[in-house]
Design a protein around this motif. Structure first.
Motif, PDB file in Angstrom:
ATOM      1  N   PHE A 221       0.847  -1.187   0.000  1.00 10.27           N
ATOM      2  CA  PHE A 221       0.000   0.000   0.000  1.00 10.27           C
ATOM      3  C   PHE A 221       0.887   1.242   0.000  1.00 10.27           C
ATOM      4  CE2 PHE A 221      -2.206  -3.425   2.091  1.00 10.27           C
ATOM      5  CZ  PHE A 221      -3.508  -3.354   1.614  1.00 10.27           C
ATOM      6  N   VAL A 222       0.539   2.213  -0.815  1.00 11.49           N
ATOM      7  CA  VAL A 222       1.183   3.523  -0.771  1.00 11.49           C
ATOM      8  C   VAL A 222       0.125   4.517  -0.308  1.00 11.49           C
ATOM      9  CG1 VAL A 222       2.372   5.325  -2.073  1.00 11.49           C
ATOM     10  CG2 VAL A 222       2.813   2.916  -2.597  1.00 11.49           C
ATOM     11  N   ASN A 223       0.376   5.132   0.836  1.00 11.31           N
ATOM     12  CA  ASN A 223      -0.608   6.049   1.427  1.00 11.31           C
ATOM     13  C   ASN A 223      -1.976   5.377   1.564  1.00 11.31           C
ATOM     14  OD1 ASN A 223       1.446   7.996   1.396  1.00 11.31           O
ATOM     15  ND2 ASN A 223       0.842   8.713  -0.640  1.00 11.31           N
ATOM     16  N   ASP A 224      -1.969   4.120   2.011  1.00 15.23           N
ATOM     17  CA  ASP A 224      -3.167   3.310   2.263  1.00 15.23           C
ATOM     18  C   ASP A 224      -3.921   2.916   1.004  1.00 15.23           C
ATOM     19  OD1 ASP A 224      -2.787   3.321   5.057  1.00 15.23           O
ATOM     20  OD2 ASP A 224      -3.759   5.272   5.230  1.00 15.23           O
ATOM     21  N   ILE A 225      -3.351   3.171  -0.172  1.00 16.01           N
ATOM     22  CA  ILE A 225      -3.959   2.748  -1.437  1.00 16.01           C
ATOM     23  C   ILE A 225      -3.228   1.504  -1.927  1.00 16.01           C
ATOM     24  CG2 ILE A 225      -4.433   3.373  -3.834  1.00 16.01           C
ATOM     25  CD1 ILE A 225      -4.497   6.302  -2.903  1.00 16.01           C
ATOM     26  N   GLU A 226      -3.990   0.441  -2.171  1.00 16.66           N
ATOM     27  CA  GLU A 226      -3.348  -0.812  -2.579  1.00 16.66           C
ATOM     28  C   GLU A 226      -2.716  -0.675  -3.958  1.00 16.66           C
ATOM     29  OE1 GLU A 226      -5.047  -5.022  -3.881  1.00 16.66           O
ATOM     30  OE2 GLU A 226      -5.273  -4.704  -1.705  1.00 16.66           O
TER      31      GLU A 226
ATOM     32  N   ILE B  86       5.689  -4.250   7.430  1.00 24.41           N
ATOM     33  CA  ILE B  86       6.667  -3.191   7.630  1.00 24.41           C
ATOM     34  C   ILE B  86       6.091  -1.928   7.002  1.00 24.41           C
ATOM     35  CG2 ILE B  86       8.592  -4.816   7.613  1.00 24.41           C
ATOM     36  CD1 ILE B  86       9.361  -3.715   4.833  1.00 24.41           C
ATOM     37  N   GLU B  87       6.532  -0.771   7.451  1.00 29.23           N
ATOM     38  CA  GLU B  87       6.029   0.485   6.889  1.00 29.23           C
ATOM     39  C   GLU B  87       7.123   1.540   6.978  1.00 29.23           C
ATOM     40  OE1 GLU B  87       2.032   3.306   6.940  1.00 29.23           O
ATOM     41  OE2 GLU B  87       2.226   1.614   8.331  1.00 29.23           O
ATOM     42  N   ASN B  88       7.354   2.214   5.870  1.00 31.11           N
ATOM     43  CA  ASN B  88       8.437   3.186   5.784  1.00 31.11           C
ATOM     44  C   ASN B  88       7.955   4.460   5.113  1.00 31.11           C
ATOM     45  OD1 ASN B  88       9.612   0.224   5.067  1.00 31.11           O
ATOM     46  ND2 ASN B  88      10.985   1.285   6.470  1.00 31.11           N
ATOM     47  N   LYS B  89       8.282   5.583   5.726  1.00 30.70           N
ATOM     48  CA  LYS B  89       7.928   6.883   5.183  1.00 30.70           C
ATOM     49  C   LYS B  89       9.067   7.415   4.328  1.00 30.70           C
ATOM     50  CE  LYS B  89       6.061  11.392   6.519  1.00 30.70           C
ATOM     51  NZ  LYS B  89       5.600  12.233   7.656  1.00 30.70           N
ATOM     52  N   VAL B  90       8.725   8.070   3.243  1.00 29.08           N
ATOM     53  CA  VAL B  90       9.722   8.649   2.346  1.00 29.08           C
ATOM     54  C   VAL B  90      10.101  10.044   2.834  1.00 29.08           C
ATOM     55  CG1 VAL B  90      10.234   9.357  -0.024  1.00 29.08           C
ATOM     56  CG2 VAL B  90       8.778   7.348   0.396  1.00 29.08           C
ATOM     57  N   VAL B  91      11.395  10.247   3.028  1.00 28.70           N
ATOM     58  CA  VAL B  91      11.907  11.564   3.416  1.00 28.70           C
ATOM     59  C   VAL B  91      12.977  11.969   2.423  1.00 28.70           C
ATOM     60  CG1 VAL B  91      11.415  11.138   5.861  1.00 28.70           C
ATOM     61  CG2 VAL B  91      13.702  10.675   4.955  1.00 28.70           C
TER      62      VAL B  91
END
Length: 274
Positions: free
Chosen positions: A187-192, A258-263
């Motif tokens: 999921f990217v920003n909760d969108i599959e 796992i979940e990772n934010k883009v910075v």
């Protein structure tokens, strides 16, 4: 760890090694004692920071074009032989730590993958014995910088940017799951964006080990990314690249997420030349 509780091996077994690779090397000595430990809540999961299950792998290897739908979206034919690339050990990242958007590219992409970690030193392993050398399975994101990946015939640099190999959140031993039948989602920003099952791999985990071990000795702590299904951002029309502030979540049934934010990549790293 069980139901949000974390058990400290070194607190429960005074002679246990303090790092995962050392534990893997002498697993036969400690496995019985570890499995016999009662579930203990030494720490709450919410109170600890999860690091990569292996902080400094000897090797990180990834197979390309290993799901039929990803091969189709890439516009390529089914490979006759397994296609492998390396990721630098400096790309290792924690399961919930941020991933860097490079300053030198806009083409940042995700790849949801099942990952396994080798537990025994081995060479020329037959496929029917291959899973015996696996210590555990986890979840990975083979973060890729597409223009750097595709500008030459070698993928390594485009796959090796700092922070671009998050994996975890823990290792699940092979007896606890069926690696050939696991649902995975991204999921990217909760969108599959991605959904598949490991049964759709072109080359299964055992075949990967059998192939690699013909060429190189596999050692405890080596990390293997097993390929991604269709749905990557670079295959969309037009492509949809990861942007600063995006969050990428990868889930695999029987393991977790796992979940990772883009910075934005920092201008300099501590100790780097200026």
């Amino acid at each position: 760890m069980n139901e949000g509780a974390v058990t400290s091996i070194t607190q429960r077994l005074s002679d246990a090694p303090a790092d995962m690779v050392s534990l893997m090397r002498i697993w036969d000595r400690f496995e019985g004692a570890l499995r016999a430990l009662p579930t203990a809540r030494d720490y709450a999961l919410s109170d600890v920071k999860l690091l990569p299950p292996v902080e400094r792998p000897g090797k990180i290897l990834g197979i390309g074009l290993n799901y039929a739908d990803h091969i189709e979206e890439a516009g390529l034919g089914r490979p006759q032989f397994q296609t492998w690339f390396t990721k630098a050990v400096t790309s290792v990242n924690g399961p919930f730590d941020p991933i860097h958007k490079p300053r030198v590219s806009e083409m940042l992409d995700y790849e949801a993958e099942l990952v396994f970690v080798i537990g025994r030193r081995c060479k020329h392993v037959p496929a029917d014995k291959a899973l015996d050398v696996v210590f555990g399975f986890c979840i990975g994101n083979d973060v890729s910088v597409r223009d750097w990946q595709l500008r030459s015939g070698q993928f390594a640099i485009g796959k090796s940017f700092d922070t671009h190999a998050p994996f975890g959140p823990w290792l699940v031993t092979p007896d606890a799951l069926d690696a050939g039948n696991l649902e995975l989602r991204c999921f990217v920003n909760d969108i599959e964006r991605q959904r598949s099952n490991t049964r759709h791999m072109v080359f299964c985990c055992a075949e990967q080990i059998a192939h690699l071990s013909q060429a190189m000795t596999l050692e405890p702590g080596d990390v293997i990314f097993t390929g991604t299904p269709g749905g990557v951002g670079g295959a969309m029309k037009p492509p949809v690249w990861l942007e600063e502030g995006d969050s990428v979540r990868v889930e695999i049934d029987g393991i977790g997420a796992i979940e990772n934010k883009v910075v934005l990549e920092p201008e300099t790293l501590e100790g780097a030349a200026r």
